[in-house]
Design an enzyme around this catalytic site. Structure first.
Site, PDB file in Angstrom:
ATOM      1  CG  ASN A  52      -2.016  -1.030   1.106  1.00 31.10           C
ATOM      2  OD1 ASN A  52      -2.288  -1.566   0.040  1.00 31.10           O
ATOM      3  ND2 ASN A  52      -2.629  -1.344   2.229  1.00 31.10           N
TER       4      ASN A  52
ATOM      5  CG  ASP B 129      -7.965  -2.591  -1.208  1.00 30.35           C
ATOM      6  OD1 ASP B 129      -7.328  -3.021  -0.219  1.00 30.35           O
ATOM      7  OD2 ASP B 129      -8.686  -1.573  -1.164  1.00 30.35           O
TER       8      ASP B 129
ATOM      9  CD  GLU C 256       0.936  -8.430   4.708  1.00 34.95           C
ATOM     10  OE1 GLU C 256       1.922  -8.721   5.400  1.00 34.95           O
ATOM     11  OE2 GLU C 256       0.982  -7.641   3.760  1.00 34.95           O
TER      12      GLU C 256
END
Length: 140
Positions: free
Chosen positions: A2, A11, A46
């Site tokens: 990210n 995502d 994750e």
């Protein structure tokens, strides 16, 4: 992921990773040669959980290694040309003394051990860690 690219890209990687994991088990979660249903699920962040039925520790380790290879070889570069996705994994084998908490606890400990050893590895109950060289770890 990210911070380096974007939350939107992170995502999308998680979505695609979930699809690769889902294909690792049969579509309905039941393999004809499996004694129990198999599943792949996102635990959060994750981290994913894959439950498989295997005839032996070596069979389980081989299946997880093939899964790691499938993840590393997925066409991630269509998202970002330099993107590589690999896996660190904690692999455990259920015994009659285990319950959900003990299994997840051992898997989590193995996962963190894999990350501490340099990531992109499988650390398993009773098996030496199997290091692979596919690039930086994204999924844990």
């Amino acid at each position: 992921m990210n911070d380096r690219f974007s939350h939107q890209l992170g995502d999308e990687v998680l979505r695609r990773l979930g699809m690769v994991l889902a294909h690792a088990v049969s579509p309905d979660g039941i393999r004809p040669d499996a004694a129990w249903p198999e599943l792949a699920a996102r635990l959060g962040g994750e981290e994913f959980l894959v439950v498989i039925c295997a005839r032996s520790a070596a069979d389980a380790a081989n299946r997880i290694e093939r899964l790691c290879t499938a993840i590393a070889s997925h066409p991630w570069r269509d998202l970002v040309p330099s993107l590589q996705v690999t896996v660190s994994a904690g692999l455990v084998f259920a015994t009659s003394a285990d319950d959900q908490a003990t299994l997840l606890g051992r898997a989590d400990a193995h996962l963190y051990s894999a990350k501490e050893q340099g990531r992109n590895r499988i650390v398993a109950d009773g098996l030496p860690p199997a290091a692979r060289e596919h690039g930086p770890t994204v999924a844990g």
